[in-house]
Design an enzyme around this catalytic site. Structure first.
Site, PDB file in Angstrom:
ATOM      1  N   HIS A  48       1.060  -0.810  -0.338  1.00 25.07           N
ATOM      2  CA  HIS A  48      -0.078  -0.087  -0.357  1.00 25.07           C
ATOM      3  C   HIS A  48       0.565   1.406   0.264  1.00 25.07           C
ATOM      4  O   HIS A  48       2.011   0.993   0.432  1.00 25.07           O
ATOM      5  CB  HIS A  48      -0.768   0.231   1.180  1.00 25.07           C
ATOM      6  CG  HIS A  48      -0.259  -0.052   2.224  1.00 25.07           C
ATOM      7  ND1 HIS A  48      -0.142  -0.823   3.162  1.00 25.07           N
ATOM      8  CD2 HIS A  48       0.120   1.136   2.970  1.00 25.07           C
ATOM      9  CE1 HIS A  48       0.905  -0.411   4.039  1.00 25.07           C
ATOM     10  NE2 HIS A  48       0.510   0.425   4.333  1.00 25.07           N
ATOM     11  N   SER A  49       0.532   3.029   0.206  1.00 25.78           N
ATOM     12  CA  SER A  49       0.806   3.086  -0.076  1.00 25.78           C
ATOM     13  C   SER A  49      -0.041   4.715   1.135  1.00 25.78           C
ATOM     14  O   SER A  49      -1.275   4.387   0.915  1.00 25.78           O
ATOM     15  CB  SER A  49       1.028   4.683  -1.083  1.00 25.78           C
ATOM     16  OG  SER A  49       1.376   5.682  -1.786  1.00 25.78           O
TER      17      SER A  49
END
Length: 130
Positions: A48-49
């Protein structure tokens, strides 16, 4: 790439070393601390970011790889020293892989958990990159 290795102050002592994360060690105020452990062989974490949150990762024990991607280039950083960590700015995709047996990953975050801050789809992440 908006990430960097930061050395954590280390106090060496024959009885055992001590490292401290306080004051100006990190460029943000700590709002959340958590850790990953007992990661099964071959398992991956991350993926994820964050839109706003910054994170600082430390291998307290063992080792693991952090694969970083800013939408243009990718780099791999191996963490294996408890007196240094990886500062990850917001807007960077991260994957954690290759955990050694007994590895412990400490994460110090600039924000409390908020699902809306996550981008969990890599294609969506690439579209968000300017």
């Amino acid at each position: 790439m908006k990430s960097s290795i930061i050395r954590i102050p280390k106090i060496e002592d024959p009885r055992g070393n001590l490292s401290v994360i306080e004051k100006d060690v990190l460029p943000f105020e700590m709002k959340r601390v958590y850790y990953l452990y007992d990661v099964p062989s071959g398992a991956e974490r991350g993926g994820h970011s964050h839109k706003e949150q910054q994170e600082f990762l430390v291998a307290l024990s063992g080792s693991f790889d952090v694969i970083l991607n800013d939408g243009h280039e990718e780099q791999t950083v191996t963490l294996n020293k408890p007196f240094e960590g990886l500062l990850i700015a917001n807007g960077i995709w991260r994957e954690l892989k290759n955990f050694s047996s007994g590895a412990v990953c400490l994460v110090v975050a600039s924000e409390v958990f908020e699902e809306a801050d996550y981008i969990r789809d890599f294609e969506e992440f690439k579209k968000s990159v300017v």
